[in-house]
Design an enzyme around this catalytic site. Structure first.
Site, PDB file in Angstrom:
ATOM      1  N   CYS A 130      16.238 -31.053  -8.737  1.00 27.96           N
ATOM      2  CA  CYS A 130      16.613 -29.766  -9.327  1.00 27.96           C
ATOM      3  C   CYS A 130      16.014 -29.647 -10.729  1.00 27.96           C
ATOM      4  CB  CYS A 130      18.135 -29.600  -9.310  1.00 27.96           C
ATOM      5  SG  CYS A 130      18.701 -27.891  -9.525  1.00 27.96           S
ATOM      6  N   HIS A 138      19.056 -30.590  -3.493  1.00 26.33           N
ATOM      7  CA  HIS A 138      19.877 -31.778  -3.774  1.00 26.33           C
ATOM      8  C   HIS A 138      19.971 -32.654  -2.522  1.00 26.33           C
ATOM      9  CE1 HIS A 138      21.431 -30.717  -7.800  1.00 26.33           C
ATOM     10  NE2 HIS A 138      21.215 -29.480  -7.383  1.00 26.33           N
ATOM     11  N   GLU A 148      20.701 -35.695  -2.227  1.00 25.53           N
ATOM     12  CA  GLU A 148      21.797 -36.667  -2.275  1.00 25.53           C
ATOM     13  C   GLU A 148      23.027 -36.196  -1.518  1.00 25.53           C
ATOM     14  OE1 GLU A 148      22.387 -34.123  -6.053  1.00 25.53           O
ATOM     15  OE2 GLU A 148      20.736 -34.836  -4.795  1.00 25.53           O
TER      16      GLU A 148
END
Length: 547
Positions: free
Chosen positions: A380, A519, A521
């Protein structure tokens, strides 16, 4: 019709209700049941989206664009069930819904009260998807006795009465303090917590007791007697070296069996725990270690980057290597040389964030990784900082910057290669935003598709040229600089399907340098690591073998 398990907490906060709920969900799955987990938070914010990471930790984003509590990340990581907007609600959202209905006249002029209007709204929320799964696990945030949590406790009490007998059970998580001076575990705080719970009409069926020391049989019997639960429903929860040991640890203590007994499910299906045994083996049988620097601005609170830390752990498990995560405050070298702070690490990760503070340090981290050929993953804002760094030092754009910081400063200091995203496509319709819109819920949120360039590193990592990832941002790299930056070696290797929004950049003549606007993750799991994190840790491992 689902069976409901309500998880409450007492004595103190931060005991691990979310982890206990997630581990229980995984154990029920191991016995062949389908599950969904939900979080009911008492705070008055509509959602965590506008809360400071120092207040609340990270914001976990779902595929359908909800900004939710970080516990939903635990739920996904342990069960693999993708969370939805209907899996998280706050007091603020409940009251907002009630007041919107009142303004529309839905209540036909009645006086609006906590009972029945607020509690009915809570019950309606809990009941969503009742016919979709075998078990619905609902965690109530905070601790019993908190004034703001009372409507939720009353709501679940009424809900359990509305359902057929035996359809709902209550699990209460408490603390058994260890007094070193007297060498005793004290049960009185738990007794008082259960007394408080019973005073509002809730009787726990299962007690989960956090303890630093083994719980003697005598103390278990005492808890069972005074808290009115069965002795085999007093479950010990000890500190663990890794949170991913929790399913096996809770199974050894008999938590899943206690739940099935409470529902009178017999004979109970035998659990298949091979997935978690493999996870345990990968945690404890590693070949070496790598040191990875996470250069961020919220490093004083690890929960601000919870999913990133866990995804790095998952990448380590995939490569059977221990990942040592070091938190580096980007502000420290905002105006200093980055080298003394970053030398010695095998890889560098720059995560997302908001605002100008620490951004010059993040740009220096990207430059250090690029010039020193150290593996770099920018997420990001971390991608945007890598683009700004390349624009300044490769494309000769000395004033390259972001409209986000220009807007904050109130002056035109930069040539904004990153701009405020004003329009994008979601599904079949266009979303439009203005700089002065409300902050809450106005970002580009949720799952979006991207197309990866043939032959790019990211297409090799994913094993595909079509991906879908979760977003949470309101600023975007300006595609008009694409040609200029690609001429300098920064490849725009992933784009939105319409070709307007850069999703991924990578440096061509670098061992491993990738920036992503999304994102990744948020989708990583211990038994299914995200490919970007798995390959990032592999690259760090390769570096560690060379030094």
């Amino acid at each position: 019709m689902a069976r409901y398990i309500f998880i409450t907490g007492g004595v103190v906060s931060s005991l691990g209700k979310g982890l206990a709920s997630a581990a229980l969900g995984a154990l029920l799955q191991a016995r062949g049941y389908s599950v969904r987990l939900r979080k009911l938070d008492p705070y008055l914010n509509v959602d965590p989206g506008t809360m400071s990471p120092f207040e609340h930790g990270e914001v976990f984003v779902t595929d359908d664009g909800a900004e939710t509590d970080l516990d939903l990340g635990h739920y996904e990581r342990f069960t693999g069930v993708a969370a939805r907007a209907t899996d998280s609600v706050s007091s603020g959202r409940i009251y907002s819904n009630v007041l919107e209905k009142e303004r529309r006249g839905d209540y036909l002029g009645k006086t609006i009260q906590v009972i029945p209007h607020v509690t009915n709204e809570i019950k309606d929320f809990i009941n969503i998807g009742d016919d979709e799964v075998d078990f619905m696990l609902c965690e109530i945030g905070g601790t019993v006795g908190d004034i703001e949590g009372l409507p939720f406790f009353e709501g679940i009490r009424q809900f359990s009465q509305d359902k057929p007998r035996g359809q709902c059970i209550f699990m209460h998580l408490t603390l058994l303090p260890w007094l070193a001076a007297s060498g005793e575990l004290k049960t009185k705080p738990t007794q008082h917590s259960v007394k408080e719970l019973r005073s509002i009409g809730l009787q726990p069926d299962i007690l989960v007791c956090r303890s630093e020391q083994p719980i003697p049989e005598k103390e278990r019997e005492k808890l069972a007697l005074f808290c009115n639960v069965r002795p085999d429903s007093v479950i010990a929860a000890y500190d663990l070296k890794s949170i991913y040991e929790a399913p096996l640890a809770y199974h050894r203590e008999g938590l899943d069996q206690a739940v099935l007994d409470a529902f009178q499910i017999a004979p109970a299906p035998k659990p298949d725990l091979r997935v978690w045994q493999d996870v345990y083996d990968r945690i404890h049988n590693t070949d070496g270690s790598v040191n990875i620097a996470v250069v961020g601005k919220y490093t004083q609170l690890e929960d601000a980057y919870k999913s990133i830390k866990e995804a790095l752990v998952h990448g380590g498990m995939h490569n059977r290597i221990k990942v040592n995560v070091e938190w580096v405050d980007a502000e420290v070298f905002d105006k200093a040389d980055a080298a003394p702070y970053l030398e010695g690490y095998h890889a560098i990760l720059v995560p997302g964030g908001f605002g100008e503070r620490g951004t010059e340090g993040k740009i220096k981290a990207a430059e250090f990784a690029r010039t020193r050929k150290i593996p770099y993953l920018g997420i990001c804002l971390g991608m945007q900082m890598a683009v700004i760094e390349a624009a300044r030092h490769l494309a000769g754009m000395d004033k390259a910057g972001s409209e986000e910081f220009d807007h904050e400063a109130g002056e035109s200091r930069f040539e904004p290669v990153v701009y405020h995203l004003k329009e994008w496509v979601q599904g079949n319709h266009a979303i439009k935003r203005k700089v002065d819109d409300d902050k809450g819920g106005t970002m580009r949120l949720g799952a979006y598709s991207a197309t990866l360039a043939e032959g790019s590193r990211v297409s090799q990592v994913y094993g595909s040229t079509q991906i879908e990832e979760r977003h949470r941002h309101r600023y975007e790299v300006d595609v008009k600089y694409r040609e200029k930056l690609e001429d300098c070696g920064l490849w725009f290797s992933g784009m939105s399907p319409d070709g307007r929004l850069p999703e991924i950049v990578e440096v061509k003549d670098h061992p491993w340098f990738i920036g992503v606007q999304f994102h990744p993750e948020l989708k990583s799991k211990p038994f299914d690591p995200h490919p970007l994190f798995a390959d990032f840790v592999r690259a760090a491992k390769d570096v560690s073998r060379l030094v």
